[in-house]
Design a protein around this motif. Structure first.
Motif, PDB file in Angstrom:
ATOM      1  N   ILE A 124      34.010  41.935  37.357  1.00  0.00           N
ATOM      2  CA  ILE A 124      34.205  40.530  37.712  1.00  0.00           C
ATOM      3  C   ILE A 124      35.694  40.226  37.654  1.00  0.00           C
ATOM      4  O   ILE A 124      36.476  41.031  37.143  1.00  0.00           O
ATOM      5  CB  ILE A 124      33.445  39.589  36.739  1.00  0.00           C
ATOM      6  CG1 ILE A 124      33.872  39.865  35.294  1.00  0.00           C
ATOM      7  CG2 ILE A 124      31.956  39.715  36.892  1.00  0.00           C
ATOM      8  CD1 ILE A 124      33.987  38.650  34.457  1.00  0.00           C
ATOM      9  N   ILE A 125      36.043  39.059  38.194  1.00  0.00           N
ATOM     10  CA  ILE A 125      37.448  38.631  38.148  1.00  0.00           C
ATOM     11  C   ILE A 125      37.494  37.319  37.400  1.00  0.00           C
ATOM     12  O   ILE A 125      36.735  36.398  37.723  1.00  0.00           O
ATOM     13  CB  ILE A 125      38.004  38.463  39.577  1.00  0.00           C
ATOM     14  CG1 ILE A 125      38.176  39.830  40.208  1.00  0.00           C
ATOM     15  CG2 ILE A 125      39.291  37.670  39.574  1.00  0.00           C
ATOM     16  CD1 ILE A 125      39.074  39.870  41.399  1.00  0.00           C
ATOM     17  N   ASN A 126      38.350  37.232  36.382  1.00  0.00           N
ATOM     18  CA  ASN A 126      38.402  35.965  35.640  1.00  0.00           C
ATOM     19  C   ASN A 126      39.392  34.998  36.291  1.00  0.00           C
ATOM     20  O   ASN A 126      40.025  35.316  37.304  1.00  0.00           O
ATOM     21  CB  ASN A 126      38.684  36.209  34.152  1.00  0.00           C
ATOM     22  CG  ASN A 126      40.088  36.699  33.892  1.00  0.00           C
ATOM     23  OD1 ASN A 126      40.919  36.753  34.793  1.00  0.00           O
ATOM     24  ND2 ASN A 126      40.367  37.057  32.658  1.00  0.00           N
ATOM     25  N   SER A 127      39.532  33.817  35.674  1.00  0.00           N
ATOM     26  CA  SER A 127      40.309  32.755  36.319  1.00  0.00           C
ATOM     27  C   SER A 127      41.776  33.117  36.506  1.00  0.00           C
ATOM     28  O   SER A 127      42.446  32.545  37.353  1.00  0.00           O
ATOM     29  CB  SER A 127      40.195  31.469  35.511  1.00  0.00           C
ATOM     30  OG  SER A 127      40.741  31.692  34.232  1.00  0.00           O
ATOM     31  N   ILE A 128      42.279  34.103  35.717  1.00  0.00           N
ATOM     32  CA  ILE A 128      43.689  34.468  35.928  1.00  0.00           C
ATOM     33  C   ILE A 128      43.814  35.801  36.683  1.00  0.00           C
ATOM     34  O   ILE A 128      44.850  36.443  36.675  1.00  0.00           O
ATOM     35  CB  ILE A 128      44.497  34.494  34.602  1.00  0.00           C
ATOM     36  CG1 ILE A 128      43.811  35.382  33.548  1.00  0.00           C
ATOM     37  CG2 ILE A 128      44.698  33.114  34.063  1.00  0.00           C
ATOM     38  CD1 ILE A 128      44.732  35.747  32.400  1.00  0.00           C
ATOM     39  N   GLY A 129      42.719  36.178  37.352  1.00  0.00           N
ATOM     40  CA  GLY A 129      42.775  37.337  38.244  1.00  0.00           C
ATOM     41  C   GLY A 129      42.584  38.683  37.582  1.00  0.00           C
ATOM     42  O   GLY A 129      42.753  39.721  38.229  1.00  0.00           O
ATOM     43  N   GLU A 130      42.242  38.700  36.281  1.00  0.00           N
ATOM     44  CA  GLU A 130      42.030  39.993  35.615  1.00  0.00           C
ATOM     45  C   GLU A 130      40.668  40.550  35.993  1.00  0.00           C
ATOM     46  O   GLU A 130      39.694  39.790  36.095  1.00  0.00           O
ATOM     47  CB  GLU A 130      42.032  39.804  34.095  1.00  0.00           C
ATOM     48  CG  GLU A 130      43.390  39.628  33.496  1.00  0.00           C
ATOM     49  CD  GLU A 130      43.291  39.252  32.013  1.00  0.00           C
ATOM     50  OE1 GLU A 130      44.305  39.381  31.337  1.00  0.00           O
ATOM     51  OE2 GLU A 130      42.213  38.815  31.566  1.00  0.00           O
TER      52      GLU A 130
END
Ligand code: ATP
Ligand code: MG
Length: 497
Positions: free
Chosen positions: A213-219
């Motif tokens: 998955i991708i979190n809100s800061i793009g990680e």
């Protein structure tokens, strides 16, 4: 009364009586005009008991109505029907819910002449509704309190629900932000559509798969994902995803893999060391003999003797062999160190001056990034010099004579360690060679250019001096070798307790 009028009244009365809900007809001043049969039965009264009475007398048995708001006001002013839900408890303590529907009966001028009040017992529905609400509240609590991340999206991908664990995993602490994203933004490109395809192929249920998955800061975060489609009457209404963060599990697996590799490496080094020690010992004695007799022979030959050159060649090669044996002994830790307490920076500087072939450094810029902190180490300075020289020679040859060589020293006082990094901008070490570089005789150099004893000797010498040697990082941009020794503590260093 004429017959038609009678008939007309008769069927209207019958309709009224056959209504399945208890029903009253009231005048606008809330005086009861009549009631149907079922009303009388339910309340156990006769018409004589109630006709002409105020409605609150019948329902609540008091002089005044306990309800602050009366539906009559609305029916009279708006001339439309209205309903209210009333809860009351019977004498036996049973809680009842009634839906009371008030409908206006208009006269020829359109004014409210009467009001029909039907009482429907909705206790069963209401209890079911309450039970459902309780279940919903319970499910909500389970979902919100779950340590597992849960996300639900509608069929267009709009996020309907993200529980606190999911908000934490995806980094959306603000519910407002969640409303502005769609499910496909939670995954790297293409993943959301591939998950939907798999879901549909598996009848709306996806067993645990590993995904990202991708979190809100793009990680990008590795997760285990289970998902399902929620259908209502065969129609797809939402998708639910349940996520388990795999970062900790992956970190533990990586650590385990590294530890296993380290263990395998040190086991290999130990057995190679034994072998090297055996060979070195066996060869050392005959070499000493050959050197002794060859030197004797040379001394006995006259200066013009044509055989001198041959004997000298034998002596040179034997010396080279003895050097190799010395290195092997160093690797197998058979040499005994002569330890001094010395500044790490001083050993590094001294080693650089000892490098025999300064031509090697032609186009190499040497940067010294020495920490000014006190870094005393208790080591055999000649042995550690040899280690540094070996690392520097390797670095220079990896750069093919052109690049930047950085020697960086620093310490970690809390960990009681002193460090030296030998950093080059060379070709790097391919991952498949990493497990072999410290093996004796492992070289990627052409025959005659390297024996492959540099790193293995360095390994043995560093271990002999209670230190550590390893590749800190390597890539096509260069390599960093790290040497680590225990800091020697002076009396001042030791904190008073
Ligand atoms: N800084 C480095 N950058 C890239 N590769 C390296 C580096 N240091 C070592 N290597 C690799 O590790 C191998 C083994 O090194 P080692 O010093 O043991 O032997 P060598 O340099 O080949 O020969 P010798 O040191 O005996 O002359 C090298 O051949 C090279 O492939
Ligand atoms: Mg070398």
């Amino acid at each position: 009364m004429n017959e038609r009028l009678f008939e007309e009244l008769d069927w209207r009365l019958r309709v009224f009586d056959s209504l399945s809900f208890p029903t009253l007809i009231l005048k606008p001043d809330k005086i009861i005009l009549t009631a149907n049969q079922i009303f009388l039965q339910r309340h156990g009264v006769t018409l004589e008991h109630i006709v002409g009475k105020h409605c609150h007398e019948v329902f609540y048995g008091g002089d005044s109505c306990p309800n602050k708001v009366c539906p009559f006001t609305k029916v009279l002013s708006e001339k439309t029907g209205t309903s209210v839900m009333r809860r009351h408890t019977t004498r036996t303590g049973k809680r009842l819910y009634e839906d009371r529907v008030f409908s206006p009966i208009l006269d020829d001028d359109g004014n409210v002449a009467y009001i029909m009040e039907s009482v429907r017992d909705v206790t069963r529905q209401k209890n079911l509704e309450l039970a459902l609400k309780e279940t919903e509240a319970f499910v909500e609590k389970v979902i919100l309190g779950s340590p597992i991340a849960i996300v639900a999206a509608d069929r267009y991908g709009h996020i309907l629900l993200m529980n606190p664990a999911a908000e934490e995993l995806f980094g959306y602490a603000n519910p407002f932000a969640v409303r502005h994203i769609t499910a496909d933004q939670l995954y790297p490109p293409g993943i959301a559509s591939s998950i939907m395809r798999q879901l549909k192929d598996n009848k709306g249920k996806l067993p645990a798969i590993e995904s990202t998955i991708i979190n809100s800061i793009g990680e990008r975060i590795p997760v285990e994902l289970t998902a399902s489609i929620i259908y209502e009457d065969d129609e797809e209404v939402a998708t639910v995803g349940i996520y388990t963060d795999l970062r900790e599990k992956r970190a533990v697996e990586k650590k385990l893999k590294e530890t296993r590799a380290q263990l395998a490496q040190s086991e290999k080094m130990a057995s190679l060391g034994q072998l090297a020690a055996g060979v070195a010992h066996e060869i050392n004695n005959p070499l000493t003999g050959i050197l002794f007799y060859a030197t004797l022979k040379l001394e006995n030959l006259s200066t013009e003797d044509p055989e001198r050159a041959d004997v000298q060649a034998v002596i040179d090669d034997v010396k080279r062999c003895k050097e190799i044996v010395q290195n092997l002994l160093a690797y197998s830790r058979q040499s005994s160190p002569m330890k001094d307490i010395i500044q790490l920076n001083a050993i590094v500087s001294q080693s650089l001056t000892l490098i025999r072939d300064p031509k090697m450094f032609r186009n190499v810029r040497v940067e010294r990034e020495f920490s000014e902190d006190m870094m005393l180490v208790h080591v055999d300075k000649n042995q550690i010099s040899q280690v540094i020289i070996n690392l520097v020679m390797n670095a220079v040859s990896a750069m093919d004579g052109t690049g930047v060589l950085t020697l960086r020293t620093y310490r970690d006082k809390a960990a009681n360690r002193a460090y030296l990094e030998v950093i080059d901008t060379g070709c790097g070490i391919p991952p498949e060679n990493m497990s072999k570089i410290f093996d004796p005789f492992y070289t990627t150099k052409k025959p005659g250019e390297g024996t492959g004893l540099g790193l293995s000797t360095a390994y043995g010498l560093v271990k002999e001096n209670k230190g550590e040697i390893r590749v800190k990082q390597t890539s096509a941009q260069g390599t960093t070798f790290l040497l680590e020794f225990e800091l020697y503590q002076t009396i001042q260093d030791i904190e008073p307790t």
